[in-house]
Write a protein that holds these residues in place. Structure first.
Motif, PDB file in Angstrom:
ATOM      1  N   ARG A   1      17.876  -3.056  -5.015  1.00 60.17           N
ATOM      2  CA  ARG A   1      19.000  -3.938  -4.744  1.00 60.17           C
ATOM      3  C   ARG A   1      19.533  -3.606  -3.353  1.00 60.17           C
ATOM      4  N   PRO A   2      20.429  -4.423  -2.777  1.00 63.03           N
ATOM      5  CA  PRO A   2      21.041  -4.032  -1.495  1.00 63.03           C
ATOM      6  C   PRO A   2      21.750  -2.685  -1.656  1.00 63.03           C
ATOM      7  N   TRP A   3      21.368  -1.712  -0.871  1.00 64.33           N
ATOM      8  CA  TRP A   3      21.868  -0.344  -1.075  1.00 64.33           C
ATOM      9  C   TRP A   3      22.545   0.229   0.155  1.00 64.33           C
ATOM     10  N   ILE A   4      22.167  -0.222   1.352  1.00 66.96           N
ATOM     11  CA  ILE A   4      22.636   0.432   2.574  1.00 66.96           C
ATOM     12  C   ILE A   4      24.053  -0.014   2.912  1.00 66.96           C
ATOM     13  N   SER A   5      24.869   0.917   3.412  1.00 62.82           N
ATOM     14  CA  SER A   5      26.229   0.584   3.808  1.00 62.82           C
ATOM     15  C   SER A   5      26.224  -0.373   4.996  1.00 62.82           C
ATOM     16  N   ASP A   6      27.277  -1.172   5.106  1.00 64.91           N
ATOM     17  CA  ASP A   6      27.404  -2.144   6.186  1.00 64.91           C
ATOM     18  C   ASP A   6      27.827  -1.414   7.451  1.00 64.91           C
ATOM     19  N   ASN A   7      26.833  -0.903   8.163  1.00 64.54           N
ATOM     20  CA  ASN A   7      27.093  -0.037   9.308  1.00 64.54           C
ATOM     21  C   ASN A   7      25.899  -0.146  10.246  1.00 64.54           C
ATOM     22  N   ASN A   8      26.143  -0.482  11.509  1.00 63.15           N
ATOM     23  CA  ASN A   8      25.043  -0.648  12.457  1.00 63.15           C
ATOM     24  C   ASN A   8      24.199   0.610  12.588  1.00 63.15           C
ATOM     25  N   ARG A   9      24.854   1.768  12.578  1.00 63.40           N
ATOM     26  CA  ARG A   9      24.132   3.024  12.784  1.00 63.40           C
ATOM     27  C   ARG A   9      23.046   3.198  11.730  1.00 63.40           C
ATOM     28  N   TYR A  10      23.401   2.967  10.470  1.00 61.22           N
ATOM     29  CA  TYR A  10      22.450   3.211   9.396  1.00 61.22           C
ATOM     30  C   TYR A  10      21.293   2.210   9.432  1.00 61.22           C
ATOM     31  N   THR A  11      21.601   0.959   9.705  1.00 60.20           N
ATOM     32  CA  THR A  11      20.543  -0.041   9.800  1.00 60.20           C
ATOM     33  C   THR A  11      19.601   0.268  10.958  1.00 60.20           C
ATOM     34  N   ALA A  12      20.162   0.640  12.102  1.00 61.02           N
ATOM     35  CA  ALA A  12      19.334   0.973  13.264  1.00 61.02           C
ATOM     36  C   ALA A  12      18.475   2.203  13.002  1.00 61.02           C
ATOM     37  N   LEU A  13      19.045   3.214  12.334  1.00 57.25           N
ATOM     38  CA  LEU A  13      18.263   4.403  11.994  1.00 57.25           C
ATOM     39  C   LEU A  13      17.100   4.058  11.077  1.00 57.25           C
ATOM     40  N   ASN A  14      17.384   3.291  10.053  1.00 60.28           N
ATOM     41  CA  ASN A  14      16.336   2.907   9.112  1.00 60.28           C
ATOM     42  C   ASN A  14      15.204   2.186   9.844  1.00 60.28           C
ATOM     43  N   ASP A  15      15.566   1.204  10.659  1.00 59.28           N
ATOM     44  CA  ASP A  15      14.547   0.424  11.362  1.00 59.28           C
ATOM     45  C   ASP A  15      13.771   1.275  12.360  1.00 59.28           C
ATOM     46  N   SER A  16      14.473   2.164  13.084  1.00 63.88           N
ATOM     47  CA  SER A  16      13.810   2.982  14.105  1.00 63.88           C
ATOM     48  C   SER A  16      12.837   3.972  13.478  1.00 63.88           C
ATOM     49  N   ILE A  17      13.206   4.542  12.351  1.00 62.47           N
ATOM     50  CA  ILE A  17      12.312   5.496  11.680  1.00 62.47           C
ATOM     51  C   ILE A  17      11.030   4.800  11.245  1.00 62.47           C
ATOM     52  N   PHE A  18      11.144   3.582  10.729  1.00 61.24           N
ATOM     53  CA  PHE A  18       9.953   2.892  10.247  1.00 61.24           C
ATOM     54  C   PHE A  18       9.113   2.322  11.385  1.00 61.24           C
ATOM     55  N   VAL A  19       9.746   1.971  12.491  1.00 58.63           N
ATOM     56  CA  VAL A  19       8.970   1.575  13.667  1.00 58.63           C
ATOM     57  C   VAL A  19       8.167   2.768  14.171  1.00 58.63           C
ATOM     58  N   ALA A  20       8.798   3.950  14.205  1.00 63.37           N
ATOM     59  CA  ALA A  20       8.105   5.154  14.668  1.00 63.37           C
ATOM     60  C   ALA A  20       6.952   5.517  13.745  1.00 63.37           C
ATOM     61  N   ARG A  21       7.157   5.405  12.425  1.00 68.16           N
ATOM     62  CA  ARG A  21       6.119   5.768  11.458  1.00 68.16           C
ATOM     63  C   ARG A  21       4.997   4.739  11.399  1.00 68.16           C
ATOM     64  N   GLY A  22       5.376   3.470  11.398  1.00 67.06           N
ATOM     65  CA  GLY A  22       4.389   2.422  11.255  1.00 67.06           C
ATOM     66  C   GLY A  22       3.869   2.245   9.843  1.00 67.06           C
ATOM     67  N   GLU A  23       4.487   2.906   8.866  1.00 61.78           N
ATOM     68  CA  GLU A  23       4.041   2.808   7.470  1.00 61.78           C
ATOM     69  C   GLU A  23       5.142   3.317   6.561  1.00 61.78           C
ATOM     70  N   ASP A  24       5.001   3.085   5.248  1.00 60.37           N
ATOM     71  CA  ASP A  24       5.989   3.554   4.289  1.00 60.37           C
ATOM     72  C   ASP A  24       6.035   5.080   4.236  1.00 60.37           C
ATOM     73  N   ILE A  25       7.125   5.595   3.661  1.00 62.28           N
ATOM     74  CA  ILE A  25       7.330   7.043   3.563  1.00 62.28           C
ATOM     75  C   ILE A  25       6.770   7.541   2.232  1.00 62.28           C
ATOM     76  N   ARG A  26       6.025   8.640   2.291  1.00 61.58           N
ATOM     77  CA  ARG A  26       5.479   9.275   1.099  1.00 61.58           C
ATOM     78  C   ARG A  26       6.413  10.384   0.631  1.00 61.58           C
ATOM     79  N   LEU A  27       6.821  10.326  -0.644  1.00 62.10           N
ATOM     80  CA  LEU A  27       7.613  11.388  -1.266  1.00 62.10           C
ATOM     81  C   LEU A  27       6.727  12.116  -2.258  1.00 62.10           C
ATOM     82  N   GLU A  28       6.590  13.416  -2.072  1.00 59.43           N
ATOM     83  CA  GLU A  28       5.701  14.224  -2.916  1.00 59.43           C
ATOM     84  C   GLU A  28       6.350  15.580  -3.132  1.00 59.43           C
ATOM     85  N   ILE A  29       6.974  15.771  -4.306  1.00 55.03           N
ATOM     86  CA  ILE A  29       7.677  17.023  -4.616  1.00 55.03           C
ATOM     87  C   ILE A  29       7.325  17.418  -6.039  1.00 55.03           C
ATOM     88  N   GLU A  30       6.931  18.690  -6.225  1.00 53.72           N
ATOM     89  CA  GLU A  30       6.577  19.187  -7.553  1.00 53.72           C
ATOM     90  C   GLU A  30       7.483  20.350  -7.936  1.00 53.72           C
TER      91      GLU A  30
END
Length: 493
Positions: A140-169
């Motif tokens: 669902r829509p989860w991110i706060s209405d804040n330019n900083r957070y939206t820009a961070l999210n977008d910049s991280i994924f542009v840098a990665r070029g792919e989804d994030i893998r979470l792997e914790i045991e």
């Protein structure tokens, strides 16, 4: 939350100009360290607590804008996700009875804020990771209405070029293995940040001491054993935050490129080492430029804001972060300790703070400091062990070899904390209250992670499935949290 920015995306020209401004700021900062009068005559301590919002079913309540409007207090601010808020505590001196007064003020503030939050159908919980979070909550829509957070999210994924893998045991084989198409899982990680204002010439010693203390801090204060319904690390927040903000695809990790969430790789000799490392190794995520000419400001006898350098520094997530700031026209430096999870109670939070400030003061002033006798690799390994095993971790310490975290604290670090707080001029009753809580945790072997795990196991033995057990545990946790008795005294339901 970090300072708001004006844009949610940046052009190549903006990024090029931003890089130039960051380097200008860094040059000016280096000159300032050589001669500018920094504010440190009356060292201050500061505190930030990130908090979760839950609904009547103890699931995340995505309504921080409504809650903050009800609270209407500038000390409470937005955070990354709509079920997060942050409490910022004004800096104050440490000596005397200040901590007892702070405990009373914080508990009153949270009680008032919680009552107002309830008008929107939400309540406030301080816990490292909200145990009732599930993957579907991020659909669902989860991110706060804040330019900083939206820009961070977008910049991280542009840098990665792919989804994030979470792997914790976890220790019993339970694991989370999934992909995320946003940085939403980062919002699960709520922490306490401790600030200490220091003189430029003393910064390196205080940062090195904070790095050495990070593992014992984490072992004592672990409070994040559950994520997405699985029992993982004692302080799962460390691995989760590291993975959820990773800008590196697997190939760059294989090349040894540094992660954005960074423990470090060496002891330092100056605060400049850290700022220069940030500029050298980490590309910009945000690219907001000011009109300031920092060199001209310095020539005019003013304290430059160094806005670009500070913004960049705020997007490199060191567990002990260097901070440059300007207040009332005077520059100062701080160590921002970001190791600890939120909760369980205000009493526990202040006990963790007392241990850090007291032991850190002595370690920073020893004639033969611990970082001259312990490799940085050993310090980093301690940190990983403490996150994984919590109060049961075995840590390396010079003169002790490999020893249980509880024994290391009781035999060595707790006496140092007593000495350091006395040197600060902290009142004896304050020292006994808060360091007594630390001692109680070590003797009982119970911190937030241990209590949560035992409570869930109790409910499961009595027939509850895991989601039900987590809700019941969280309900009991919230009641004890409001009562403010230290977590090692809580009965298992």
């Amino acid at each position: 939350m970090g300072e708001e920015v004006g844009s949610r995306s940046y052009t190549r020209e903006q990024r090029r100009r931003y890089r130039e401004k960051v380097r200008e700021d860094l040059d000016v900062f280096e000159r300032m360290l050589g001669g500018t009068a920094f504010e440190f005559d009356r060292p201050l301590t500061g505190l930030e607590i990130e908090l979760n919002l839950v609904d009547e079913d103890l699931e995340p309540a995505f309504r921080n804008a409504e809650v903050l409007a009800e609270i209407a207090d500038p000390e409470y601010q937005t955070e990354l996700a709509q079920y997060n808020i942050e409490l910022n505590v004004a800096p104050r001196p440490l000596p005397g009875r200040a901590a007892l007064e702070l405990e009373e003020d914080l508990r009153a503030s949270l009680n008032a804020a919680d009552a107002k939050a309830w008008r929107t159908g939400a309540r406030i919980v301080a816990i490292g990771i909200l145990p009732t979070l599930r993957p579907e909550h991020y659909r669902r829509p989860w991110i706060s209405d804040n330019n900083r957070y939206t820009a961070l999210n977008d910049s991280i994924f542009v840098a990665r070029g792919e989804d994030i893998r979470l792997e914790i045991e976890g220790p019993t084989g339970e694991r989370v293995s999934t992909w995320s198409d946003s940085i939403a899982p980062e919002s699960a990680c709520t922490s306490v940040q401790l600030h200490l204002q220091v003189a430029p010439g003393e910064f390196a010693a205080h940062w090195n001491a904070a790095q050495a203390l990070a593992a014992p801090q984490l072992a004592l204060g672990a409070n994040s054993p559950y994520f997405f319904g699985r029992r993982l690390h004692a302080e799962t927040r460390i691995a989760l935050f590291t993975q959820a903000t990773d800008t590196r695809p697997v190939e760059l990790r294989n090349q040894g490129v540094r992660p954005r969430v960074f423990f470090g790789e060496r002891w330092i000799t100056s605060i400049f080492d850290l700022f220069e490392e940030n500029v050298r190794y980490f590309p910009a995520l945000l690219a907001e430029c000011s009109d300031e000419d920092p060199a001209a400001a310095l020539r005019a006898g003013l304290a430059p804001e160094l806005s670009e350098l500070r913004l960049h520094n705020g997007t490199v997530y060191r567990w002990n972060r260097p901070v440059y700031d300007v207040v009332a026209g005077r520059p100062h430096l701080r160590v921002e300790n970001r190791v600890l999870p939120a909760g369980p109670t205000i009493a526990d939070v202040l006990a963790n703070a007392a241990f850090y400030y007291g032991a850190g003061r002595v370690l920073a002033r020893q004639e033969r400091p611990v970082w001259t006798r312990m490799s940085f690799a050993a310090c980093a390994e301690n940190f990983d062990r403490a996150a994984r095993d919590g109060i049961d971790a075995r840590l390396y310490w010079p003169g002790f070899g490999e020893v249980g975290a509880d024994e290391l604290v009781l035999r060595h670090l707790l006496p140092l904390a007593h000495e350091g707080l006395r040197d600060w001029g902290v009142a004896p009753e304050v020292v006994e209250r808060y360091l007594g809580i630390v001692e109680g945790r070590c003797v009982s072997g119970v911190n937030g992670a241990v209590w949560q795990t035992r409570a869930v196991a109790h409910f499961e033995r009595h027939g509850a499935d895991r989601p039900t057990a987590l809700r019941r545990m969280l309900a009991a946790y919230a009641g004890h949290m409001d009562g403010n008795a230290p977590v090692h005294t809580w009965p298992v339901p």
